[in-house]
Design a protein around this motif. Sequence first.
Motif, PDB file in Angstrom:
ATOM      1  N   UNK A 208      -6.728   0.037  -5.419  1.00 20.82           N
ATOM      2  CA  UNK A 208      -6.098   0.346  -4.272  1.00 20.82           C
ATOM      3  C   UNK A 208      -4.797   0.757  -4.670  1.00 20.82           C
ATOM      4  N   UNK A 209      -4.427   2.268  -4.191  1.00 17.37           N
ATOM      5  CA  UNK A 209      -3.031   2.551  -4.414  1.00 17.37           C
ATOM      6  C   UNK A 209      -2.199   2.656  -3.212  1.00 17.37           C
ATOM      7  N   UNK A 210      -1.006   2.176  -3.076  1.00 13.34           N
ATOM      8  CA  UNK A 210      -0.360   2.317  -1.689  1.00 13.34           C
ATOM      9  C   UNK A 210       0.990   2.518  -1.931  1.00 13.34           C
ATOM     10  N   UNK A 211       1.831   2.775  -0.966  1.00 12.18           N
ATOM     11  CA  UNK A 211       3.428   3.052  -1.151  1.00 12.18           C
ATOM     12  C   UNK A 211       3.836   1.899  -0.753  1.00 12.18           C
ATOM     13  N   UNK A 212       4.847   1.352  -1.515  1.00 11.88           N
ATOM     14  CA  UNK A 212       5.283  -0.045  -1.381  1.00 11.88           C
ATOM     15  C   UNK A 212       6.285  -0.089  -0.158  1.00 11.88           C
ATOM     16  N   UNK A 213       6.956   1.036   0.127  1.00  6.98           N
ATOM     17  CA  UNK A 213       7.914   0.971   1.360  1.00  6.98           C
ATOM     18  C   UNK A 213       7.206   1.142   2.833  1.00  6.98           C
ATOM     19  N   UNK A 214       5.621   1.472   2.702  1.00 13.19           N
ATOM     20  CA  UNK A 214       5.109   1.617   4.106  1.00 13.19           C
ATOM     21  C   UNK A 214       4.338   0.524   4.258  1.00 13.19           C
ATOM     22  N   UNK A 215       4.663  -0.206   5.419  1.00 15.88           N
ATOM     23  CA  UNK A 215       4.282  -1.546   6.033  1.00 15.88           C
ATOM     24  C   UNK A 215       2.876  -1.320   6.374  1.00 15.88           C
ATOM     25  N   UNK A 216       2.548  -0.237   7.098  1.00 15.17           N
ATOM     26  CA  UNK A 216       0.937  -0.162   7.370  1.00 15.17           C
ATOM     27  C   UNK A 216       0.229   0.004   6.078  1.00 15.17           C
ATOM     28  N   UNK A 217       0.775   0.841   5.114  1.00 13.21           N
ATOM     29  CA  UNK A 217       0.015   0.665   3.910  1.00 13.21           C
ATOM     30  C   UNK A 217      -0.280  -0.406   3.093  1.00 13.21           C
ATOM     31  N   UNK A 218       0.842  -1.365   3.284  1.00 11.67           N
ATOM     32  CA  UNK A 218       0.718  -2.661   2.551  1.00 11.67           C
ATOM     33  C   UNK A 218      -0.280  -3.416   3.409  1.00 11.67           C
ATOM     34  N   UNK A 219      -0.081  -3.398   4.626  1.00 10.88           N
ATOM     35  CA  UNK A 219      -1.068  -4.431   5.518  1.00 10.88           C
ATOM     36  C   UNK A 219      -2.496  -4.138   5.327  1.00 10.88           C
ATOM     37  N   UNK A 220      -2.813  -2.953   5.378  1.00 10.14           N
ATOM     38  CA  UNK A 220      -3.933  -2.500   5.129  1.00 10.14           C
ATOM     39  C   UNK A 220      -4.717  -2.666   3.770  1.00 10.14           C
ATOM     40  N   UNK A 221      -3.810  -2.592   2.745  1.00  6.05           N
ATOM     41  CA  UNK A 221      -4.350  -3.094   1.438  1.00  6.05           C
ATOM     42  C   UNK A 221      -4.468  -4.721   1.438  1.00  6.05           C
ATOM     43  N   UNK A 222      -3.679  -5.387   1.887  1.00  7.02           N
ATOM     44  CA  UNK A 222      -3.873  -6.816   1.887  1.00  7.02           C
ATOM     45  C   UNK A 222      -5.146  -7.115   2.675  1.00  7.02           C
ATOM     46  N   UNK A 223      -5.479  -6.639   3.823  1.00  3.89           N
ATOM     47  CA  UNK A 223      -6.592  -6.832   4.749  1.00  3.89           C
ATOM     48  C   UNK A 223      -7.740  -6.502   3.765  1.00  3.89           C
TER      49      UNK A 223
END
Length: 663
Positions: A208-223
């Motif tokens: 998975x590739x995410x933007x480190x400064x986007x909380x929604x992207x981080x949260x969805x990747x952890x989920x």
Amino acid sequence: MATSDSTRQGHQKKNERRSAQATAVLRMAGTVRQLLSETGHIPPASRALVELMCLPVTALWCRVLRFDPQAPTWPDRDRFLVPSASMLPLLDIMLSLTGSSGPYKTPQNTHTEIAPGPASYGIAAAAGMALGEQTLASRFGRSLINHRTWAVVQDTDLASGAATEVAQLAGQSGLDRLTLLVASLSDSPSPELITSLALFQASGWNIRKITAGDLSSVTSALAAALRSRKPTLIVCSPSPARKSSDEQNSLPPAELTGPWSLTARRGASARRSWLRRLVRHRQRSTFQREQMEQLPPLLSEDWLRTWRWHMRRSHDRSTKNASLVAFHTLAGLLPEIMCLSSSALPLPSDILTDHTLSPPENSTVICGSKAEGMSGLMIGLALHGGLLACCQAPLIAADRMMTALRMVAFMRRKVLLLLTENKLNQDCLSGGLLSAEQLPALRAIPHLAVFRPANVHETFQCWEAALRWKDGPCVLSLTPDENPDTPFPKSCFGSPSRGGYLLQHQHAPQVTLIASGSEVAIALEASHHLAKQEIRTAVVSLPCWKLFADQPETYRQKVLGGSGIRVGIEAASGFGWEQWLSPGGVFVDMNALNISAQTGTSYDRSGSIAEAVCEVVKHHLFASGMMRDSLPQAGLPSVDKNAESHSGKVIKQEWKTQQWQSK
């Protein structure tokens, strides 16, 4: 002014749409950034990495990670690894904000999972911890073992040899509770990173590739990592806007830290529930014994009796097969043993029909030729707790496993490593190969005990001593060659469990032959040749230098003797042997024994090697003047002891000339 008012209203509406937990995560991330800005000793390159991973790590700690600061060694906690020293400031701040005591100081600090080192081995250690969790969960159930492993690494670490080998082993084993957070400072992935991600994906990983400064992207990747049935790799890239509004509205550290932090409250609640399940668990006593790294009280008696009962049917007397029988019998008595092997561990053919020696299926993992990845998994198994990590590989692979062994020894963790020496005979298609420098290199590692048994009796005692070694890892160097016809006498003084003992002794010995492993048989045969020439000898077997060095000075002096010449015999480099030899002693190495892979010389082919040792011993005895009274009996030129005009150099030259003429 109108523009600024509209912007402020937009931020207010955005904050209203956020949940209270998301707002707390953003404010905690702002607090972490403020503390990082106040830390002045972080290099610029490391500061960029730490700031990039600030929000993903904060979200992980606040929303997912199970960690109780009041019980940092709780067995069912989530493992969070920061193997790179450049990211340790972020770990220090997260520990301080959750109420843990102080920053990282030593590898024995219970608040950290691994000491700083090569990050690629941190990836391997994380996989080893996930493997340990999977193994223990299959034994005790998810009611006691139900945690995850997280690691923060850099994108350049994915291309290392250990990481690529671990990627395949983790995908092969299905370690779905392993997640890597990868920091990538470049906006667009580099070709090296693209290749590494393709390799991980082909090995069975979820990318998975995410933007480190986007909380929604981080949260969805952890989920997604929590739901995934594969090991997960999350690539964190920088966001276009480095600074966000939550930094300006962050709360003071005291309002979200200590026992009131989200991590501490969630971890304390999970640990209390786990303790209630532990009290009712039917395997509670076994689980607690393994977590405290204690052996069963009657293990030595049961293990020795079982091992002897199986060995009575075996005609193969090599230390390798004796060790394999010892491992299989031990696996039946110690369910916590976990073996990583480069190949299968077959038993001797004459006892293969005994099905009672079959270890549990989940006690051995075949890793093939992936020596670096296998040694990295060994680190994680040792650090996880509740398991006795064991690793089997050829001795020539020790070069690729040195880094992992140094890390385990530095952290004083218990690991058993079985290394098989190469067999030197003319039947080998490759001509044979001696590892001349591996043994000295292993012995030079602090806190690492190297055992090199000489026969079947020493093999079992070395196994038992290795199990009780508490200061770090252990290595058992084994040989597939059978012992020659030279019988091993009973010990005259001491035992192999003390690292060294006196195997054969004559009154007032002129020479003390010191050897280990296969060379003990050569020393015994050489002592018989020297006895025929009226040269008194003593033979010392030195299977473990570390144990022998820990013995009292009186014991070591009694074993090594106080008079005569000490002669060390080993088909390896002589590095380190000077500590056991007298000032006038000599070391007989591989070159002196004329052993090489090209000639295919074998110990059990003829007595030529023992005769070569005798020649070296007689030469040094003559040069030192200790044989001048018995020169005719020893086959050396007689010298008038009253003729003081003959110096040592002249006598040595005359002896060499006579030997050359006789040839």
